[in-house]
Scaffold this active site. Sequence first.
Site, mmCIF file in Angstrom:
data_model
loop_
_atom_site.group_PDB
_atom_site.id
_atom_site.type_symbol
_atom_site.label_atom_id
_atom_site.label_comp_id
_atom_site.label_asym_id
_atom_site.label_seq_id
_atom_site.Cartn_x
_atom_site.Cartn_y
_atom_site.Cartn_z
ATOM 1 N N GLU A 1 20.465 8.552 48.124
ATOM 2 C CA GLU A 1 19.201 8.850 48.805
ATOM 3 C C GLU A 1 18.467 9.856 47.935
ATOM 4 O O GLU A 1 18.993 10.925 47.646
ATOM 5 C CB GLU A 1 19.460 9.423 50.193
ATOM 6 C CG GLU A 1 18.194 9.665 50.983
ATOM 7 C CD GLU A 1 18.201 10.991 51.695
ATOM 8 O OE1 GLU A 1 17.371 11.854 51.332
ATOM 9 O OE2 GLU A 1 19.033 11.166 52.593
ATOM 10 N N CYS B 1 14.387 15.635 53.661
ATOM 11 C CA CYS B 1 14.033 14.401 52.967
ATOM 12 C C CYS B 1 13.033 13.572 53.753
ATOM 13 O O CYS B 1 12.384 12.678 53.193
ATOM 14 C CB CYS B 1 15.286 13.574 52.695
ATOM 15 S SG CYS B 1 16.364 13.404 54.131
#
Length: 471
Positions: free
Chosen positions: A219, A256
Amino acid sequence: MSEINEIMQQAKAAFEVYSKTTPAQRAAFLENIAEQIEAKREQLTTKAHVETHLPLPRLNNEITRTTSQLKMFAAYITEGSWVAAAIDNQPSKPDTRKMLIPVGPVVVFGASNFPFAFSTAGGDTASALASGSTVVVKGHSAHAGTSLLVYAAIQEAIRLSGMPEHTLQHVLGPGNTAGKELVMHPFTTGVGFTGSYKGGTALMQYAAAREKPIPVFAEMSSINPVVLLPDTLTQNAAALAKKLAGSVTLGMGQFCTNPGLLLGIKSPALETFLSELGEEVSQVTPLPMLHEGIHTNYQQGLTEMLPYVVYKGEGEPARAIAMVSAKDFLNIPHLREEVFGPFSLLVTCENKAELKKALQSISGQLTATIMGTDKDLAEHRDIISLQTSLAGRVIINEVPTGVEVNSSMVHGGPFPATSDARFTSVGATAIQRWVRPVCFQGFPDALLPEELQNANPRGIWRTVNNEWKNV
């Protein structure tokens, strides 16, 4: 490093034993890890606060999320359907039976911005251990002490659960040396990573260069676009500004899922929204960022955006809102890059067609959000459809920060948000990254895994000749 070779040999040897444990044994092990972490809660939060500057309430919430993830996977593997057991034994045809099995030793890289939930005992580790894979954790240098304390808790759980000594191991050291060697080692079968685009793509390159390539589930980067539709701006500009300001600056923007990009069609209501947003963001009290490296990178990114900044709060780190036209956004590539921190860019579009072009220019994302009234949503179905093509999670009328941990969550998305959009790093189905299907043909019942035996005592759901049954 001879140390890495020894660790991976130990991980391989432990896998030969650990992969044969029953789901009930692994579930008890995961529950024990949760209990050991909970017992050290005060010690862990105190250490993490010193190392990361994160406030104690946030750290306490993160520990709760970490232990909840471990318990979720314990329940998930106990229920059993995750192995996707299938049996085909029709007359005059070969008897074939399939299920998912663990892949082998997995390397997990701790994340800088989540010292618990995405690090040593975080979701990558929990899902890999649940699958039956052994784990080697590469602790993050930004909270090395915290990582070692969590590792000690896991070691105690290993002892109490009677698991192989090297079921989980811990490594510290520079990522560009120890990390590379871990990924390149022939016994490594998969990699979990949460961090920067640069770091994630480097690991992908290492994995691809191996004699036997392995998957890297990384990620990496997301600006999480939020589309502000016209009617909701007219009715709710101030409320939307307050809501999004809180999301942009949550944890000093070090999530994020931070909404780093806002898009709307030009109107007086959009101007009102921008003014309110700038005021709200400017008034947020600055707090130290996680570590100097993140702060430096944020300052560099913000410097590149300074020509477009329209609101900037005092102090460090600066909380900032920038604005550009859709035309500039389409023509200047770096405007579409992530600025990791308390920052967001508003793109003003002349009309719906320009809004669509702006969205189409964006690469893969973790999240995509639409703010709109019922009238807006009815009139902008094409925008909603476009958002679905961009991201792994599409949200209506809520901010993207805040990720539920459950079986329906998708925390992934098209590249560069993640390296493989087919999987999620959050939620129960994260276990699918650490398994592979195997078909057993012509096996006598006694040699089959329990889940595939005719006299299966566990009563799990499985397909039998293409029909789901609880047998």
